[in-house]
Scaffold this motif. Structure first.
Motif, mmCIF file in Angstrom:
data_model
loop_
_atom_site.group_PDB
_atom_site.id
_atom_site.type_symbol
_atom_site.label_atom_id
_atom_site.label_comp_id
_atom_site.label_asym_id
_atom_site.label_seq_id
_atom_site.Cartn_x
_atom_site.Cartn_y
_atom_site.Cartn_z
ATOM 1 N N PRO A 35 -7.472 -0.257 11.852
ATOM 2 C CA PRO A 35 -8.294 0.298 10.756
ATOM 3 C C PRO A 35 -7.489 0.551 9.486
ATOM 4 O O PRO A 35 -8.001 0.375 8.377
ATOM 5 C CB PRO A 35 -8.838 1.612 11.344
ATOM 6 N N GLY A 36 -6.237 0.964 9.634
ATOM 7 C CA GLY A 36 -5.423 1.237 8.452
ATOM 8 C C GLY A 36 -5.180 -0.007 7.622
ATOM 9 O O GLY A 36 -5.238 0.021 6.383
ATOM 10 N N SER A 37 -4.931 -1.131 8.282
ATOM 11 C CA SER A 37 -4.718 -2.384 7.557
ATOM 12 C C SER A 37 -6.004 -2.865 6.893
ATOM 13 O O SER A 37 -5.976 -3.453 5.807
ATOM 14 C CB SER A 37 -4.191 -3.452 8.520
ATOM 15 N N LYS A 38 -7.152 -2.612 7.537
ATOM 16 C CA LYS A 38 -8.428 -2.972 6.919
ATOM 17 C C LYS A 38 -8.656 -2.180 5.635
ATOM 18 O O LYS A 38 -9.133 -2.721 4.629
ATOM 19 C CB LYS A 38 -9.562 -2.730 7.904
ATOM 20 N N ARG A 39 -8.311 -0.900 5.670
ATOM 21 C CA ARG A 39 -8.460 -0.086 4.456
ATOM 22 C C ARG A 39 -7.498 -0.557 3.373
ATOM 23 O O ARG A 39 -7.822 -0.538 2.175
ATOM 24 C CB ARG A 39 -8.220 1.392 4.782
ATOM 25 N N ASP A 40 -6.304 -0.989 3.765
ATOM 26 C CA ASP A 40 -5.365 -1.541 2.785
ATOM 27 C C ASP A 40 -5.945 -2.786 2.126
ATOM 28 O O ASP A 40 -5.776 -3.003 0.910
ATOM 29 C CB ASP A 40 -4.038 -1.894 3.468
ATOM 30 N N LEU A 41 -6.614 -3.605 2.911
ATOM 31 C CA LEU A 41 -7.201 -4.829 2.362
ATOM 32 C C LEU A 41 -8.301 -4.491 1.361
ATOM 33 O O LEU A 41 -8.385 -5.107 0.284
ATOM 34 C CB LEU A 41 -7.756 -5.682 3.506
ATOM 35 N N ILE A 42 -9.130 -3.505 1.696
ATOM 36 C CA ILE A 42 -10.187 -3.085 0.765
ATOM 37 C C ILE A 42 -9.562 -2.520 -0.514
ATOM 38 O O ILE A 42 -10.020 -2.818 -1.633
ATOM 39 C CB ILE A 42 -11.092 -2.035 1.436
ATOM 40 N N TRP A 43 -8.496 -1.706 -0.344
ATOM 41 C CA TRP A 43 -7.837 -1.168 -1.529
ATOM 42 C C TRP A 43 -7.258 -2.284 -2.395
ATOM 43 O O TRP A 43 -7.348 -2.237 -3.633
ATOM 44 C CB TRP A 43 -6.703 -0.222 -1.102
ATOM 45 N N GLY A 44 -6.659 -3.298 -1.755
ATOM 46 C CA GLY A 44 -6.062 -4.384 -2.537
ATOM 47 C C GLY A 44 -7.081 -5.065 -3.426
ATOM 48 O O GLY A 44 -6.808 -5.354 -4.605
ATOM 49 N N GLY A 45 -8.284 -5.323 -2.881
ATOM 50 C CA GLY A 45 -9.324 -5.942 -3.705
ATOM 51 C C GLY A 45 -9.783 -5.030 -4.824
ATOM 52 O O GLY A 45 -10.006 -5.480 -5.962
ATOM 53 N N ALA A 46 -9.907 -3.725 -4.539
ATOM 54 C CA ALA A 46 -10.341 -2.787 -5.574
ATOM 55 C C ALA A 46 -9.260 -2.587 -6.628
ATOM 56 O O ALA A 46 -9.552 -2.513 -7.839
ATOM 57 C CB ALA A 46 -10.711 -1.450 -4.932
ATOM 58 N N LEU A 71 -6.883 4.763 0.240
ATOM 59 C CA LEU A 71 -5.727 4.605 1.122
ATOM 60 C C LEU A 71 -5.577 5.719 2.146
ATOM 61 O O LEU A 71 -4.680 5.653 2.990
ATOM 62 C CB LEU A 71 -4.440 4.514 0.286
ATOM 63 N N LEU A 72 -6.414 6.757 2.074
ATOM 64 C CA LEU A 72 -6.349 7.781 3.114
ATOM 65 C C LEU A 72 -6.704 7.170 4.463
ATOM 66 O O LEU A 72 -7.545 6.266 4.548
ATOM 67 C CB LEU A 72 -7.320 8.925 2.793
ATOM 68 N N PRO A 73 -6.082 7.631 5.537
ATOM 69 C CA PRO A 73 -6.413 7.089 6.870
ATOM 70 C C PRO A 73 -7.885 7.275 7.191
ATOM 71 O O PRO A 73 -8.519 8.245 6.759
ATOM 72 C CB PRO A 73 -5.524 7.909 7.815
ATOM 73 N N SER A 74 -8.426 6.360 7.947
ATOM 74 C CA SER A 74 -9.820 6.442 8.359
ATOM 75 C C SER A 74 -10.012 7.614 9.314
ATOM 76 O O SER A 74 -9.052 8.093 9.929
ATOM 77 C CB SER A 74 -10.230 5.149 9.053
ATOM 78 N N ALA A 98 0.831 -1.203 0.000
ATOM 79 C CA ALA A 98 0.000 0.000 0.000
ATOM 80 C C ALA A 98 0.870 1.260 0.000
ATOM 81 O O ALA A 98 0.515 2.264 -0.634
ATOM 82 C CB ALA A 98 -0.920 -0.005 1.230
ATOM 83 N N GLY A 99 2.009 1.199 0.684
ATOM 84 C CA GLY A 99 2.932 2.340 0.659
ATOM 85 C C GLY A 99 3.467 2.604 -0.735
ATOM 86 O O GLY A 99 3.640 3.767 -1.138
ATOM 87 N N LEU A 100 3.726 1.532 -1.488
ATOM 88 C CA LEU A 100 4.150 1.696 -2.881
ATOM 89 C C LEU A 100 3.086 2.421 -3.685
ATOM 90 O O LEU A 100 3.389 3.337 -4.470
ATOM 91 C CB LEU A 100 4.451 0.325 -3.486
ATOM 92 N N GLU A 101 1.821 2.039 -3.505
ATOM 93 C CA GLU A 101 0.746 2.687 -4.247
ATOM 94 C C GLU A 101 0.566 4.140 -3.807
ATOM 95 O O GLU A 101 0.239 5.004 -4.628
ATOM 96 C CB GLU A 101 -0.562 1.907 -4.063
ATOM 97 N N ARG A 102 0.763 4.423 -2.520
ATOM 98 C CA ARG A 102 0.684 5.812 -2.052
ATOM 99 C C ARG A 102 1.727 6.672 -2.753
ATOM 100 O O ARG A 102 1.443 7.795 -3.165
ATOM 101 C CB ARG A 102 0.901 5.873 -0.539
ATOM 102 N N ARG A 103 2.933 6.150 -2.874
ATOM 103 C CA ARG A 103 3.990 6.915 -3.557
ATOM 104 C C ARG A 103 3.663 7.103 -5.033
ATOM 105 O O ARG A 103 3.920 8.179 -5.595
ATOM 106 C CB ARG A 103 5.338 6.210 -3.381
ATOM 107 N N ARG A 104 3.100 6.083 -5.684
ATOM 108 C CA ARG A 104 2.715 6.212 -7.094
ATOM 109 C C ARG A 104 1.630 7.277 -7.261
ATOM 110 O O ARG A 104 1.719 8.136 -8.148
ATOM 111 C CB ARG A 104 2.193 4.883 -7.635
#
Length: 384
Positions: free
Chosen positions: A96-107, A162-165, A59-65
């Motif tokens: 919560p941050g890891s949960k949002r990462d999981l949702i982002w990964g699926g999307a 990926l923004l924090p909850s 997720a950090g890689l995608e944030r930088r992209r």
């Protein structure tokens, strides 16, 4: 046309790397499923925190992209995976941050591939249509920019996911305010000790000497009037010295010049007495209503401390101070043409500046490369 092709090519490369991230998400989600099964079976529980850390890195890689494409940083907020194995697993499951990462990964697995396919499909018609229109009276491309819009969409979705909850941002804000409050208390304590020291070593010492001379003059008045007169003259000098020390202490609490002249006038007075050739640009800070007293005082001390440091340590001959208004903000920038290399841990006063500004929920940015120049920028919240 060439510029449009280059921009579309850059967007396609961005979408291609996004598709690569999507493939990594596919692998990551599979790995997480295996990890969940192993965790449920107990013997593989130690793998779960490491899997979550791997997901955070992806997720950090995608944030930088997304930040590199849009120019807007994408902050992160995670609970630290520390402590015993049980504590790490509990954090990995409930963060919560890891949960949002999981949702982002699926999307990302979906839109990362879809946007790339859409861009690849669009390239052929875009080159044909845009080449025709550009060849016809030099009209602008109409389809190539759409490839860039696809990259904008991908970066926007990633940023949103990926923004924090809100809960994580609130927790981070509470932690920040806790640190700020501690710094403010420390700065307040240091300020009280400074005032006490100044009063004890300055005004109090002069007042004690004044009392002694008045007592001696009173005793000598009947027997030796000349000695009494001389002692009274000395007492008057001592009283004037005490008044000077008291004025110095008062200026350290809230400079009277701020009340009399306002921030712009007080900064000009600082510039005139700094020993440097200082250019002052108020940038409209004098126009309209004044800032609150606490904000003006903080800005004044920032400029005073920075110019003092520049005169003592930088070796500069010239400096510049800029004041500026912004909606809800007061901006201060101080630049000197000295040797640079200013660091907070070297007694440069930067830590005191940062604490004073943090007490008002402001920000401090320091740029001081070796060889100079040194630029200190401060923003203070301000209800004009």
């Amino acid at each position: 046309m060439r510029a449009a092709v280059r921009e579309a090519g850059r967007a396609t490369v961005h979408l291609l790397t996004g598709a690569g991230v999507a493939l990594l998400c596919h692998l990551m989600l599979g790995f997480l499923m295996v990890t969940a099964v192993l965790t449920a079976a107990v013997f593989g529980a130690a793998v779960l925190p490491e899997a979550v850390l791997t997901l955070r890195r992806l997720a950090g890689l995608e944030r930088r992209r997304a930040a590199a494409w849009s120019g807007q940083p994408v902050p992160e907020a995670y609970e630290p995976l520390t402590g015993t194995l049980r504590e790490r697993i509990r954090t990995a499951v409930h963060d919560p941050g890891s949960k949002r990462d999981l949702i982002w990964g699926g999307a990302q697995l979906l839109y990362g591939m879809v946007l790339l396919y859409a861009a690849l499909i669009l390239w052929g018609p875009a080159l044909l249509v845009d080449g025709f229109w550009c060849g016809l009276a030099g009209r602008r491309p109409v389809l190539l920019p759409l490839i860039g819009r696809l990259a904008d969409v991908g970066a926007g979705w990633s940023r949103t996911l990926l923004l924090p909850s809100p809960e994580a941002r609130l927790a981070e804000r509470i932690e920040q305010l806790t640190v700020t409050r501690a710094d403010a208390v420390a700065a307040h304590g240091a300020e009280l000790r400074r005032i006490e020291r100044d009063l004890h070593d300055g005004a109090q010492a002069h007042l004690v000497a004044l009392s002694m001379r008045l007592g001696l003059a009173r005793r000598a008045y009947g027997k030796d009037p000349e000695t009494a007169l001389r002692l009274l003259d000395q007492a008057q000098d001592q009283a004037e010295s005490a008044l000077t020390e008291l004025r110095h202490v008062v200026r350290g609490i809230h400079p009277p010049i701020l009340t009399d002249r306002g921030l712009a006038g007080a900064v000009r007075a600082l510039a005139a007495s700094s020993g440097l050739d200082v250019a002052v640009e108020t940038g409209g800070a004098e126009d309209g209503p004044r800032a609150p007293a606490a904000v003006e005082a903080a800005a004044y001390f920032v400029v005073a401390e920075t110019l003092t440091n520049a005169a003592k340590h930088s070796g500069a001959r010239r400096a510049a101070v800029e004041l500026g208004r912004a909606p809800g903000r007061l901006r201060i920038a101080v630049r000197d043409e000295g040797c640079g290399g200013a660091e907070e841990g070297r007694g440069s006063g930067l830590l005191g500046i940062r604490r004073r500004v943090a007490a008002l929920d402001g920000t401090v940015t320091v740029a001081s490369p070796a060889g100079g120049p040194t630029v200190i920028e401060v923003e203070l919240p301000c209800a004009w």
